[in-house]
Design a protein around this motif. Structure first.
Motif, PDB file in Angstrom:
ATOM      1  N   PRO A 101       0.838  -1.202   0.000  1.00  0.00           N
ATOM      2  CA  PRO A 101       0.000   0.000   0.000  1.00  0.00           C
ATOM      3  C   PRO A 101       0.871   1.248   0.000  1.00  0.00           C
ATOM      4  N   GLN A 102       0.455   2.253  -0.771  1.00  0.00           N
ATOM      5  CA  GLN A 102       1.204   3.498  -0.847  1.00  0.00           C
ATOM      6  C   GLN A 102       0.714   4.455   0.224  1.00  0.00           C
ATOM      7  N   GLN A 103       1.669   5.145   0.894  1.00  0.00           N
ATOM      8  CA  GLN A 103       1.303   6.128   1.888  1.00  0.00           C
ATOM      9  C   GLN A 103       0.698   7.345   1.215  1.00  0.00           C
ATOM     10  N   GLN A 104      -0.315   7.916   1.830  1.00  0.00           N
ATOM     11  CA  GLN A 104      -0.966   9.090   1.297  1.00  0.00           C
ATOM     12  C   GLN A 104      -0.885  10.219   2.299  1.00  0.00           C
ATOM     13  N   ILE A 105      -0.854  11.449   1.781  1.00  0.00           N
ATOM     14  CA  ILE A 105      -0.846  12.631   2.637  1.00  0.00           C
ATOM     15  C   ILE A 105      -2.247  12.827   3.196  1.00  0.00           C
ATOM     16  N   THR A 106      -2.349  12.873   4.511  1.00  0.00           N
ATOM     17  CA  THR A 106      -3.646  12.953   5.176  1.00  0.00           C
ATOM     18  C   THR A 106      -3.855  14.332   5.802  1.00  0.00           C
ATOM     19  N   LEU A 111      -2.283  19.151   9.080  1.00  0.00           N
ATOM     20  CA  LEU A 111      -2.541  19.967  10.265  1.00  0.00           C
ATOM     21  C   LEU A 111      -1.318  20.018  11.169  1.00  0.00           C
ATOM     22  N   ARG A 112      -0.639  18.888  11.328  1.00  0.00           N
ATOM     23  CA  ARG A 112       0.576  18.887  12.154  1.00  0.00           C
ATOM     24  C   ARG A 112       1.651  19.769  11.536  1.00  0.00           C
ATOM     25  N   ALA A 113       1.764  19.744  10.210  1.00  0.00           N
ATOM     26  CA  ALA A 113       2.731  20.616   9.533  1.00  0.00           C
ATOM     27  C   ALA A 113       2.357  22.075   9.738  1.00  0.00           C
ATOM     28  N   LEU A 114       1.065  22.392   9.669  1.00  0.00           N
ATOM     29  CA  LEU A 114       0.603  23.758   9.902  1.00  0.00           C
ATOM     30  C   LEU A 114       0.935  24.205  11.319  1.00  0.00           C
ATOM     31  N   GLN A 115       0.786  23.311  12.275  1.00  0.00           N
ATOM     32  CA  GLN A 115       1.057  23.655  13.668  1.00  0.00           C
ATOM     33  C   GLN A 115       2.541  23.912  13.922  1.00  0.00           C
ATOM     34  N   VAL A 152       5.828  23.096   2.521  1.00  0.00           N
ATOM     35  CA  VAL A 152       6.489  22.074   3.331  1.00  0.00           C
ATOM     36  C   VAL A 152       6.611  20.815   2.488  1.00  0.00           C
ATOM     37  N   ARG A 153       7.385  19.842   2.973  1.00  0.00           N
ATOM     38  CA  ARG A 153       7.510  18.550   2.299  1.00  0.00           C
ATOM     39  C   ARG A 153       6.996  17.467   3.239  1.00  0.00           C
ATOM     40  N   LEU A 154       6.034  16.707   2.748  1.00  0.00           N
ATOM     41  CA  LEU A 154       5.469  15.581   3.480  1.00  0.00           C
ATOM     42  C   LEU A 154       5.624  14.335   2.634  1.00  0.00           C
ATOM     43  N   LEU A 155       6.238  13.288   3.208  1.00  0.00           N
ATOM     44  CA  LEU A 155       6.518  12.052   2.463  1.00  0.00           C
ATOM     45  C   LEU A 155       7.329  12.353   1.200  1.00  0.00           C
ATOM     46  N   GLY A 156       8.186  13.383   1.283  1.00  0.00           N
ATOM     47  CA  GLY A 156       9.012  13.752   0.141  1.00  0.00           C
ATOM     48  C   GLY A 156       8.278  14.512  -0.936  1.00  0.00           C
ATOM     49  N   PHE A 220      -4.693  23.703   1.525  1.00  0.00           N
ATOM     50  CA  PHE A 220      -3.445  23.132   1.027  1.00  0.00           C
ATOM     51  C   PHE A 220      -3.665  22.489  -0.333  1.00  0.00           C
ATOM     52  N   ARG A 221      -2.558  22.305  -1.046  1.00  0.00           N
ATOM     53  CA  ARG A 221      -2.582  21.573  -2.307  1.00  0.00           C
ATOM     54  C   ARG A 221      -1.321  20.740  -2.398  1.00  0.00           C
ATOM     55  N   VAL A 222      -1.423  19.592  -3.055  1.00  0.00           N
ATOM     56  CA  VAL A 222      -0.327  18.647  -3.192  1.00  0.00           C
ATOM     57  C   VAL A 222       0.135  18.642  -4.647  1.00  0.00           C
TER      58      VAL A 222
END
Length: 256
Positions: A101-106, A111-115, A152-156, A220-222
């Protein structure tokens, strides 16, 4: 040679490459088992394990024969992991590569990145200026806050955040507060009092410490995709400012 499927197996970690023709071009949809018409050759680089024939390394738990298209189960993806499943062709049990399974940005990640983003600290401006105001007098407050963008960068993966101030909580310093949707405005004689964020202090000869906190919402946008609202807000608290509440005294002056 019509097609080549390269595989690397070590500790039951399989990596099946996309089928390619002799010139190295894609041979078709890697998830379509009909495209895998012939397994001519496959080689392993880690354990000297050949899927196309027997191997002398019998300690390897991955299959020691060439997988059929049915066994590949339509998967030919990089990064697959071995899993012990029943093979449909002859009932044997072997290790067949399946896609992880591929990890997805949740929303929680965003929200944690925003904080973690450093927010501007709001400064409260008080009128009348000079650190004093009158009892039973409309004291005016305002601050300055603007939208801003952070990445920011999440999961690269790059994620853009558009952060906007949406509400302001004014702590008057006398035990009362008020929340507004705007940052207030400076005094302008042409504006009615309803245009201001203001407060009347009812006790004189006290020093209060008014303060403002700004609450931000975000979207946000990915990878430059569509914007989505973040499920949650963040708040930045400003520093308090001492304000002396005094009583006005009548003073006689000479007439004109």
């Amino acid at each position: 040679m019509a097609s080549v499927i390269a595989a690397v197996m070590s500790m039951c970690q399989c990596a099946l490459a996309v089928a390619v023709d002799a010139q190295g071009s894609p041979a078709g949809d890697p998830c379509d088992k009909s495209a895998i018409s012939e397994v001519v050759h496959a080689e392993a680089t880690l354990d000297a394990f050949a899927l196309g024939g027997e191997t002398s390394d019998t300690s390897n738990s991955c299959p020691t024969r060439a997988p059929t298209p049915e066994e590949l189960m339509k998967w030919a993806l990089h990064g697959a992991a071995c899993a012990s499943v029943s093979v449909a062709t002859d009932g044997d049990t072997g290790d067949v590569c399946q896609a992880p399974p591929q990890q997805q940005i949740t929303q929680v990640m965003v929200l944690r990145a925003l904080q973690r983003i450093t927010l501007p600290k709001p400064a409260i401006v008080i009128q009348p200026p000079g650190g004093k105001t009158l009892v039973n007098f409309e004291t005016i407050f305002h601050t300055d806050a603007k939208p801003f963008v952070r990445s920011v960068r999440l999961l690269g993966i790059r994620v853009d955040l558009e952060i906007t101030p949406t509400s302001y909580t004014w702590t008057h310093g006398d035990g009362t507060t008020q929340t507004t949707s705007g940052p207030g405005v400076a005094f302008d004689a042409s504006l009615p009092m309803t245009a201001y964020v203001s407060h009347e202090y009812v006790d004189a000869h006290v020093t209060v410490k008014p303060q403002v906190s700004t609450t931000y919402s975000a979207r946000f946008r990915v990878r430059g995709g569509p914007w989505r609202d973040v499920s949650g807000t963040v708040t930045s608290e400003g520093s308090s400012v001492p304000l002396r509440v005094v009583e006005g005294k009548p003073t006689l002056v000479d007439g004109p």
